[in-house]
Design a protein around this motif. Structure first.
Motif: not given
Length: 259
Positions: A84-85, A91-92, A123-128, A135-138
Motif C-alpha cells: 500500500e505504501e 507506483v501511482g 502488490l498486484a492486488d493493491v494496484i488493481a 481483481g488481479a492474478l499474480g
C-alpha cells in the motif's frame, strides 16, 4: 441459457505501469531495511534493462529468486501493508494514463477488468484495487502460518503460465475468451494475446509490434505523455479522468525537466 461473459486482461509492467513494479517494491523494502543497497542496485540494473529492452526470462528468474530470498521469514501481512505504501510512494505516479483510460472504458461498459502479472500477487492486488479494477492474478509466494518460506506456489505468471492462469479464471467465471480482450507490451505475452478475441498491443516491443502489424491487431503507444493526452481526449467521458491525469503528469515532467 445466459451468454458467456466477457472480460479484459491487462499486463502490468510497461503496459499499465511504466517500468518494473518489482523494482518499486524493492525500493520500498530497502527503505524499510529489508536488504542492502547493493541488492537494491541489482534490482535497479535489471529494471533498467527491462525498461530499455523489454522482458527477458533469464533476468526475471534471477530477480524472482532474489526477491523470494529477501522476503523469506517475513510476514505476509507486512508485505501487503508495505505494498500500500509503495503504491503511494512510487507506483501511482507511474500509471500510464492512456492504458488506464482503456481499462476505464471497459469498466464503464460493465466489463470486468483483471490485472495479470508476474509481479507478486500481494502488490498486484493493491494496484488493481487502487485503480478500481475487478481483481488481479499474480505470482504467489508460499507462506506457512502467514510467514513466507522463500518458495513459490506454482509458476511465475509469465508467458504460457500467464495464459494458463487466465484460462483457468475464464473457466471458473464462465468467460468466453473469444469475447475477451487482452493488453500487453511484450511478445512474451503472445500466448495470452493469441487466445482472446480482442488482442491489443500497448507500448509494444519490436517483436510484438511486428506480430501485431502482421495480424492486424490494434496498437497503442503511450510512452509519450502528449500521445496519451491526444488518445484519451478521443475517449470522451470514459477517458476524462485519464486525460486529467495525463495533463498532471505532463506538468510535473515539464517542471522537473524529465523526458
Amino acid at each position: 441459457m445466459p451468454q458467456p461473459a466477457e472480460a479484459a486482461f491487462f499486463d502490468l509492467d510497461n503496459t499499465m505501469v511504466r517500468g518494473a513494479s518489482l523494482y518499486y517494491l524493492a525500493r520500498g523494502l530497502h527503505a524499510r531495511h529489508f536488504f542492502s543497497r547493493r541488492e537494491l542496485q541489482l534490482f535497479a540494473r535489471r529494471s533498467l534493462h527491462f525498461a530499455l529492452r523489454g522482458e527477458n526470462l533469464g533476468h526475471l528468474v534471477e530477480v524472482r529468486e532474489l526477491a523470494l530470498a529477501l522476503v523469506a521469514g517475513h510476514r505476509t501481512a507486512d508485505l501487503r501493508a508495505i505494498g500500500e505504501e509503495v503504491y503511494d510512494e512510487y507506483v501511482g505516479a507511474k500509471v500510464r494514463p492512456g492504458t488506464q483510460a482503456l481499462a476505464s472504458r471497459h469498466l464503464a461498459a460493465g466489463v470486468p477488468v483483471w490485472l495479470v502479472t508476474a509481479a507478486p500477487v500481494e502488490l498486484a492486488d493493491v494496484i488493481a484495487r487502487r485503480l478500481g479494477l475487478t481483481g488481479a492474478l499474480g505470482t504467489v509466494a508460499e507462506n506457512v502460518d502467514g510467514t513466507y518460506t522463500g518458495r513459490l506456489i506454482g509458476e511465475p505468471l509469465h508467458g504460457e503460465a500467464k495464459a494458463r492462469a487466465v484460462r483457468d479464471l475464464a473457466a471458473r467465471r464462465g468467460l468466453d475468451l473469444a469475447r475477451c480482450a487482452a493488453y500487453s507490451d511484450s511478445a512474451n505475452d503472445l500466448p495470452l494475446l493469441s487466445m482472446v478475441g480482442q488482442p491489443v498491443a500497448v507500448n509494444p516491443d519490436a517483436t510484438l509490434r511486428r506480430h501485431a502489424a502482421a495480424h492486424g491487431w490494434p496498437v497503442h503507444e503511450f510512452r509519450h505523455w502528449r500521445t496519451a493526452a491526444r488518445w484519451t481526449a478521443r475517449l470522451g467521458t470514459a477517458g476524462l479522468a485519464g486525460a486529467a491525469a495525463v495533463s498532471l503528469v505532463g506538468l510535473v515532467q515539464r517542471r522537473s525537466g524529465r523526458p
